[in-house]
Design a protein around this motif. Sequence first.
Motif, mmCIF file in Angstrom:
data_model
loop_
_atom_site.group_PDB
_atom_site.id
_atom_site.type_symbol
_atom_site.label_atom_id
_atom_site.label_comp_id
_atom_site.label_asym_id
_atom_site.label_seq_id
_atom_site.Cartn_x
_atom_site.Cartn_y
_atom_site.Cartn_z
ATOM 1 N N LEU A 120 29.807 52.880 44.385
ATOM 2 C CA LEU A 120 29.246 51.753 45.118
ATOM 3 C C LEU A 120 29.248 50.485 44.275
ATOM 4 O O LEU A 120 29.565 49.395 44.766
ATOM 5 N N HIS A 121 28.904 50.612 42.994
ATOM 6 C CA HIS A 121 28.895 49.443 42.115
ATOM 7 C C HIS A 121 30.306 48.892 41.922
ATOM 8 O O HIS A 121 30.506 47.668 41.876
ATOM 9 N N THR A 122 31.271 49.801 41.796
ATOM 10 C CA THR A 122 32.656 49.352 41.621
ATOM 11 C C THR A 122 33.150 48.642 42.871
ATOM 12 O O THR A 122 33.858 47.624 42.789
ATOM 13 N N ARG A 123 32.786 49.168 44.049
ATOM 14 C CA ARG A 123 33.162 48.489 45.288
ATOM 15 C C ARG A 123 32.572 47.084 45.338
ATOM 16 O O ARG A 123 33.251 46.119 45.697
ATOM 17 N N THR A 124 31.299 46.961 44.965
ATOM 18 C CA THR A 124 30.654 45.642 44.937
ATOM 19 C C THR A 124 31.366 44.706 43.962
ATOM 20 O O THR A 124 31.547 43.513 44.243
ATOM 21 N N PHE A 125 31.799 45.255 42.831
ATOM 22 C CA PHE A 125 32.521 44.474 41.827
ATOM 23 C C PHE A 125 33.839 43.945 42.390
ATOM 24 O O PHE A 125 34.174 42.767 42.238
ATOM 25 N N PHE A 126 34.574 44.809 43.093
ATOM 26 C CA PHE A 126 35.854 44.376 43.678
ATOM 27 C C PHE A 126 35.640 43.371 44.812
ATOM 28 O O PHE A 126 36.424 42.433 44.967
ATOM 29 N N VAL A 127 34.594 43.570 45.617
ATOM 30 C CA VAL A 127 34.293 42.611 46.683
ATOM 31 C C VAL A 127 33.986 41.241 46.089
ATOM 32 O O VAL A 127 34.439 40.205 46.595
ATOM 33 N N ARG A 128 33.213 41.219 45.003
ATOM 34 C CA ARG A 128 32.891 39.949 44.348
ATOM 35 C C ARG A 128 34.151 39.286 43.796
ATOM 36 O O ARG A 128 34.324 38.058 43.911
ATOM 37 N N GLN A 129 35.035 40.089 43.219
ATOM 38 C CA GLN A 129 36.290 39.530 42.713
ATOM 39 C C GLN A 129 37.134 38.957 43.851
ATOM 40 O O GLN A 129 37.753 37.895 43.707
ATOM 41 N N ARG A 130 37.170 39.653 44.994
ATOM 42 C CA ARG A 130 37.950 39.159 46.132
ATOM 43 C C ARG A 130 37.369 37.845 46.668
ATOM 44 O O ARG A 130 38.118 36.928 47.020
ATOM 45 N N VAL A 131 36.046 37.765 46.730
ATOM 46 C CA VAL A 131 35.415 36.515 47.181
ATOM 47 C C VAL A 131 35.796 35.365 46.254
ATOM 48 O O VAL A 131 36.125 34.260 46.713
ATOM 49 N N ASN A 132 35.766 35.617 44.944
ATOM 50 C CA ASN A 132 36.150 34.573 43.989
ATOM 51 C C ASN A 132 37.603 34.151 44.180
ATOM 52 O O ASN A 132 37.933 32.956 44.115
ATOM 53 N N ALA A 133 38.480 35.136 44.412
ATOM 54 C CA ALA A 133 39.899 34.816 44.582
ATOM 55 C C ALA A 133 40.135 34.028 45.874
ATOM 56 O O ALA A 133 40.923 33.065 45.890
ATOM 57 N N VAL A 134 39.470 34.417 46.960
ATOM 58 C CA VAL A 134 39.625 33.692 48.226
ATOM 59 C C VAL A 134 39.094 32.269 48.088
ATOM 60 O O VAL A 134 39.705 31.308 48.599
ATOM 61 N N ASN A 135 37.964 32.105 47.400
ATOM 62 C CA ASN A 135 37.415 30.766 47.198
ATOM 63 C C ASN A 135 38.354 29.903 46.365
ATOM 64 O O ASN A 135 38.516 28.701 46.629
ATOM 65 N N ALA A 136 38.976 30.510 45.353
ATOM 66 C CA ALA A 136 39.943 29.764 44.535
ATOM 67 C C ALA A 136 41.139 29.347 45.380
ATOM 68 O O ALA A 136 41.606 28.196 45.302
ATOM 69 N N LEU A 137 41.638 30.278 46.197
ATOM 70 C CA LEU A 137 42.769 29.963 47.074
ATOM 71 C C LEU A 137 42.406 28.836 48.037
ATOM 72 O O LEU A 137 43.181 27.888 48.224
ATOM 73 N N ARG A 138 41.220 28.903 48.630
ATOM 74 C CA ARG A 138 40.798 27.883 49.582
ATOM 75 C C ARG A 138 40.669 26.510 48.895
ATOM 76 O O ARG A 138 41.067 25.482 49.443
ATOM 77 N N GLY A 139 40.107 26.523 47.689
ATOM 78 C CA GLY A 139 39.927 25.262 46.975
ATOM 79 C C GLY A 139 41.244 24.612 46.589
ATOM 80 O O GLY A 139 41.416 23.393 46.744
#
Length: 343
Positions: free
Chosen positions: A123-142
Amino acid sequence: MSEIATIGLDLAKQVFQAHGADAQGYTVFNRKLRRGEVLPFFEKLPPCIVGMEACGSAHYWAREISALGHEVRILPAQYVKPFVIRGKTDATDAIAISKAMKHADIRPVPVKTAAQQAAAMVLHTRTFFVRQRVNAVNALRGYMAEFGLVADKGIANFRKLVAALPERGDPRLPAPARLLLDEILAEIETLTARIQRMDEQIADHAKQDEDIRRLASIPGIRALTASAIKAHVPDPRSFKSARQFSAWLGLTPRQNSSGETRRQGSISRMGNAELRSLLYVGAMGVIIAARRFGTRSAWLRRLIDRRPLKVAVIALANKTARVVWALLAKGGIYQAPAELAGS
């Protein structure tokens, strides 16, 4: 040497500190132990009570030391800190642990098995990957916004964001910028695939676990939330009541009372933030559906009518947490109240 009754063990990576005390609380020893000396040291001692602060390696050491015949208690670190006397050293930390574990009001953390730790790690690893994906999507959007390429916010609109990218060679987007955006896109796709694999692993495990299946029948709780509860709450009977469990999750009001004057503030936000977040999201989904499609629950209708959205969500999450405790501690299956039947 006096008979040793309790040992406060200050955990570390390489150099540990052990404080031994007799039944009256007087110090018998306070010595350092190298990592390789810890288990041989406890193997030579007669059975006693060993206390340690909750941390990343506490459950491993608790299992190893318990196997040698000792009773191990893992104490929340925030409850040990007030017992530290003058300054902070390994020796004073070990003494503080010895003193704290003698207080019956401080409830120890249940020791997790290796399987329970593994489930929590997923569960913690899934949360870690979700957080990384959010950061990547935000970078792409910016980066895309710098070139006038925008789309609606949210992971649900990610495909719209990708569709806004012009074809390769388009003069609106220089080649170096397009190359970097492609790299970010590839990273997002990799993270999405990892999250999907973990979701499948969690779903497969949920089908085989009776407790998770029973919890998933509660409105607002699905396989992910039920799996997180099962992983983080190995012994629900350690809580005396449903309210105590809800308070441990930080879903009860913070008290600031004196005498006959009672003041209640916002929720305390103590305890497990991950479980509290999952219960909040689930309750938000239930209330949004109730607003859109209606509900047969008179209690929920009154709550939605008289309270702001987020206050109502917290109240429902609090109620859901109490139902969770009842199912885990007392058994049985979830049954909707009569007013909810057929909804």
